[in-house]
Motif scaffolding. Structure first.
Motif, PDB file in Angstrom:
ATOM      1  N   SER A 117      31.489 -74.421 -16.108  1.00  7.61           N
ATOM      2  CA  SER A 117      32.744 -73.827 -15.679  1.00  7.61           C
ATOM      3  C   SER A 117      32.916 -73.985 -14.180  1.00  7.61           C
ATOM      4  N   PRO A 118      34.103 -74.361 -13.710  1.00  6.62           N
ATOM      5  CA  PRO A 118      34.289 -74.557 -12.278  1.00  6.62           C
ATOM      6  C   PRO A 118      34.291 -73.248 -11.512  1.00  6.62           C
ATOM      7  N   MET A 119      33.607 -73.257 -10.389  1.00  6.25           N
ATOM      8  CA  MET A 119      33.619 -72.123  -9.477  1.00  6.25           C
ATOM      9  C   MET A 119      33.428 -72.691  -8.089  1.00  6.25           C
ATOM     10  N   GLY A 120      34.389 -72.487  -7.233  1.00  4.08           N
ATOM     11  CA  GLY A 120      34.336 -73.137  -5.939  1.00  4.08           C
ATOM     12  C   GLY A 120      34.161 -72.150  -4.805  1.00  4.08           C
ATOM     13  N   CYS A 121      35.123 -72.075  -3.908  1.00  4.85           N
ATOM     14  CA  CYS A 121      35.225 -71.169  -2.773  1.00  4.85           C
ATOM     15  C   CYS A 121      35.184 -71.931  -1.453  1.00  4.85           C
ATOM     16  N   THR A 122      36.013 -71.485  -0.531  1.00  5.59           N
ATOM     17  CA  THR A 122      36.031 -71.970   0.844  1.00  5.59           C
ATOM     18  C   THR A 122      36.037 -70.734   1.730  1.00  5.59           C
ATOM     19  N   PRO A 132      33.836 -60.545  15.028  1.00 11.11           N
ATOM     20  CA  PRO A 132      34.181 -61.689  14.164  1.00 11.11           C
ATOM     21  C   PRO A 132      35.017 -61.263  12.961  1.00 11.11           C
ATOM     22  N   LEU A 133      35.841 -62.189  12.494  1.00  8.18           N
ATOM     23  CA  LEU A 133      36.541 -62.039  11.233  1.00  8.18           C
ATOM     24  C   LEU A 133      35.913 -62.984  10.216  1.00  8.18           C
ATOM     25  N   HIS A 134      35.886 -62.564   8.970  1.00 12.20           N
ATOM     26  CA  HIS A 134      35.196 -63.271   7.887  1.00 12.20           C
ATOM     27  C   HIS A 134      36.221 -63.472   6.772  1.00 12.20           C
ATOM     28  N   ALA A 135      36.575 -64.725   6.502  1.00 12.95           N
ATOM     29  CA  ALA A 135      37.653 -65.023   5.561  1.00 12.95           C
ATOM     30  C   ALA A 135      37.137 -65.908   4.432  1.00 12.95           C
ATOM     31  N   ARG A 136      37.654 -65.686   3.240  1.00  9.93           N
ATOM     32  CA  ARG A 136      37.216 -66.531   2.120  1.00  9.93           C
ATOM     33  C   ARG A 136      38.224 -66.575   0.987  1.00  9.93           C
ATOM     34  N   LEU A 312      44.566 -65.365   6.682  1.00  9.38           N
ATOM     35  CA  LEU A 312      45.148 -65.607   5.364  1.00  9.38           C
ATOM     36  C   LEU A 312      46.012 -66.857   5.362  1.00  9.38           C
ATOM     37  N   ALA A 313      46.671 -67.155   6.483  1.00  5.55           N
ATOM     38  CA  ALA A 313      47.484 -68.367   6.551  1.00  5.55           C
ATOM     39  C   ALA A 313      46.618 -69.614   6.369  1.00  5.55           C
ATOM     40  N   VAL A 314      45.405 -69.598   6.912  1.00  7.97           N
ATOM     41  CA  VAL A 314      44.480 -70.713   6.691  1.00  7.97           C
ATOM     42  C   VAL A 314      44.091 -70.787   5.222  1.00  7.97           C
ATOM     43  N   LEU A 315      43.728 -69.657   4.647  1.00 13.58           N
ATOM     44  CA  LEU A 315      43.275 -69.627   3.258  1.00 13.58           C
ATOM     45  C   LEU A 315      44.356 -70.060   2.282  1.00 13.58           C
ATOM     46  N   ARG A 316      45.618 -69.777   2.624  1.00 12.45           N
ATOM     47  CA  ARG A 316      46.731 -70.124   1.728  1.00 12.45           C
ATOM     48  C   ARG A 316      47.187 -71.576   1.867  1.00 12.45           C
ATOM     49  N   ASN A 317      46.703 -72.271   2.881  1.00 13.50           N
ATOM     50  CA  ASN A 317      47.131 -73.653   3.088  1.00 13.50           C
ATOM     51  C   ASN A 317      46.834 -74.493   1.844  1.00 13.50           C
ATOM     52  N   ASN A 319      45.861 -77.394   1.351  1.00  9.55           N
ATOM     53  CA  ASN A 319      44.685 -78.247   1.382  1.00  9.55           C
ATOM     54  C   ASN A 319      43.385 -77.453   1.429  1.00  9.55           C
ATOM     55  N   VAL A 320      43.497 -76.123   1.449  1.00  7.06           N
ATOM     56  CA  VAL A 320      42.317 -75.268   1.463  1.00  7.06           C
ATOM     57  C   VAL A 320      42.174 -74.535   0.136  1.00  7.06           C
ATOM     58  N   LYS A 321      43.244 -73.948  -0.342  1.00  3.38           N
ATOM     59  CA  LYS A 321      43.175 -73.264  -1.629  1.00  3.38           C
ATOM     60  C   LYS A 321      43.129 -74.292  -2.759  1.00  3.38           C
ATOM     61  N   MET A 322      42.713 -73.836  -3.920  1.00  8.37           N
ATOM     62  CA  MET A 322      42.631 -74.691  -5.102  1.00  8.37           C
ATOM     63  C   MET A 322      43.528 -74.135  -6.200  1.00  8.37           C
ATOM     64  N   GLY A 323      43.686 -74.916  -7.250  1.00 13.06           N
ATOM     65  CA  GLY A 323      44.443 -74.428  -8.390  1.00 13.06           C
ATOM     66  C   GLY A 323      43.756 -73.267  -9.084  1.00 13.06           C
ATOM     67  N   ILE A 324      42.436 -73.110  -8.849  1.00 11.15           N
ATOM     68  CA  ILE A 324      41.699 -72.018  -9.475  1.00 11.15           C
ATOM     69  C   ILE A 324      41.405 -70.893  -8.473  1.00 11.15           C
ATOM     70  N   THR A 325      42.083 -70.892  -7.325  1.00 13.83           N
ATOM     71  CA  THR A 325      41.908 -69.791  -6.378  1.00 13.83           C
ATOM     72  C   THR A 325      42.468 -68.506  -6.983  1.00 13.83           C
ATOM     73  N   VAL A 326      41.658 -67.450  -7.001  1.00 14.14           N
ATOM     74  CA  VAL A 326      42.105 -66.191  -7.602  1.00 14.14           C
ATOM     75  C   VAL A 326      42.188 -65.056  -6.588  1.00 14.14           C
ATOM     76  N   GLN A 327      41.561 -65.209  -5.416  1.00 15.82           N
ATOM     77  CA  GLN A 327      41.621 -64.160  -4.398  1.00 15.82           C
ATOM     78  C   GLN A 327      41.525 -64.790  -3.015  1.00 15.82           C
ATOM     79  N   HIS A 328      42.323 -64.292  -2.080  1.00 11.52           N
ATOM     80  CA  HIS A 328      42.140 -64.534  -0.652  1.00 11.52           C
ATOM     81  C   HIS A 328      41.653 -63.214  -0.060  1.00 11.52           C
ATOM     82  N   MET A 329      40.687 -63.265   0.855  1.00 11.19           N
ATOM     83  CA  MET A 329      40.211 -62.010   1.428  1.00 11.19           C
ATOM     84  C   MET A 329      39.728 -62.196   2.855  1.00 11.19           C
ATOM     85  N   VAL A 330      39.843 -61.139   3.641  1.00  9.47           N
ATOM     86  CA  VAL A 330      39.392 -61.134   5.031  1.00  9.47           C
ATOM     87  C   VAL A 330      38.637 -59.834   5.274  1.00  9.47           C
ATOM     88  N   PHE A 331      37.428 -59.945   5.823  1.00  3.92           N
ATOM     89  CA  PHE A 331      36.595 -58.793   6.126  1.00  3.92           C
ATOM     90  C   PHE A 331      36.406 -58.655   7.634  1.00  3.92           C
TER      91      PHE A 331
END
Length: 344
Positions: A117-122, A132-136, A312-317, A319-331
């Motif tokens: 099963s595919p599982m990625g993440c950036t 620091p900010l932590h984004a994924r 979040l703007a980076v994560l939503r780009n 070329n960064v998100k995937m078709g299987i992206t289910v959550q954007h988050m920043v800590f």
């Protein structure tokens, strides 16, 4: 597959940080001072969502029978009895078999055996004028959209105190793939594949939860995640509360390399950058990893995110998100904050 081509002009990838209205993510409180069998009683509000996700991921793993011969022995030898008791209570609430809840909670490590099963993440971390900010992005088989819709923030606390740590998860999942210990550090797990064989060792998602609970500092968290044997491969981004406190721990079950930031930022997708370990099998996550990593780095270098919205703007780009992206988050570990957005 996302385009890995590098644009020659950084202006072409400038971000437009227009605030997007985000519905509130529901939160679930877990009292660590309560008996393990009672900690997840609040899960009853999400009983239907939990049952649907359980059925989907059991089917995705090929059913319980494929693991029945080893599951009980593995649980007894490598899963903390405290977490076993919690999962037993989850099974009661969801009206499911204990073994089913256990297997779904071990989903990440089970993929090391199946590669089914595919599982990625950036993810990335960046220094700001403050901490620091932590984004994924969490990229995962999305259960026909149920995974995103069922997202919950779990606040683990003692008694009436403030959260000791917080995770981003789903009804029925007791471990951690993404979490923050306020005032100490944040951790996220990205999938990766090596040709190293799986080990009989603790599951990585439950190790992350234990580290969030026990590790007192960023340095202790990094050392623990580097040195503890785990059942499967992983790329762990850890950020602290002070500038420069960011590291990626590249793991196989028995080997580890830690790499640090460069020029105030660090990036991770789904390939090893410091550890020598190349998988023989090419999957969607490895095929797109270099492109997603490169685009995230260029966007961050060009735009210097300073807050959750610009991360979040980076994560939503696209070329960064995937078709299987289910959550954007920043800590923010320093502030103990969790910002979660669901893909549009």
């Amino acid at each position: 597959m996302h385009d890995a081509a590098q644009p020659s002009n950084l202006r072409a990838i400038e971000l437009h940080c227009v605030p997007i209205a985000m519905p509130p993510i529901p939160e679930l409180n877990v009292d660590l001072d309560a008996p393990p069998e009672r900690r997840w009683d609040g899960l009853s509000e999400w009983r239907q969502e939990g049952r649907e996700l359980l059925k989907f991921y059991l089917r995705d793993l090929g059913g319980l029978d494929a693991f029945s011969s080893v599951l009980t022995g593995y649980r007894d030898d490598f899963v903390d009895p405290e977490y076993v008791a919690e999962m037993r209570s989850v099974a009661r609430i969801l009206d499911a078999r204990e073994e089913e809840v256990l297997l779904v909670n071990l989903y990440y490590d089970a993929l090391k055996l199946l590669l089914a099963s595919p599982m990625g993440c950036t993810a990335f971390a960046v220094d700001t004028a403050g901490p620091p900010l932590h984004a994924r992005n969490l990229d995962w088989t999305n259960a026909d959209g149920r995974l995103a819709k069922s997202t919950v923030i779990v606040n683990f606390h003692r008694g009436e105190g403030a959260p000791l740590y917080r995770t981003v998860g789903w009804p029925g999942f007791v471990g951690c793939l993404s979490g923050v210990a306020p005032g100490r550090f944040a951790i996220t797990l990205n999938a990766v594949l090596s040709d190293d064989p799986p080990e009989l060792a603790p599951p990585i998602s439950l190790l992350l939860r234990r580290v969030l609970e026990k590790a007192e500092t960023f340095d202790i968290a990094v050392a623990t995640l580097r040195d503890t044997e785990v059942a499967s491969d992983g790329l762990l981004l850890v950020t602290g509360t002070r500038p420069g406190e960011m590291a990626v721990i590249e793991r196989t079950p028995t080997r580890a390399v830690v790499r640090g930031p460069k020029d105030g930022a660090i990036f991770v997708a789904n390939d090893y950058r410091a550890l020598s370990s190349s998988p023989s099998a090419m999957t969607e996550l490895t095929a797109t990893s270099y492109g997603r990593y490169g685009h995230a780095e260029r966007l961050v270098r060009a735009n210097a995110p300073v807050d959750a919205e610009s991360c979040l703007a980076v994560l939503r780009n696209g070329n960064v998100k995937m078709g299987i992206t289910v959550q954007h988050m920043v800590f923010s570990a320093a502030q103990g904050t969790v910002v979660v957005a669901l893909p549009a």
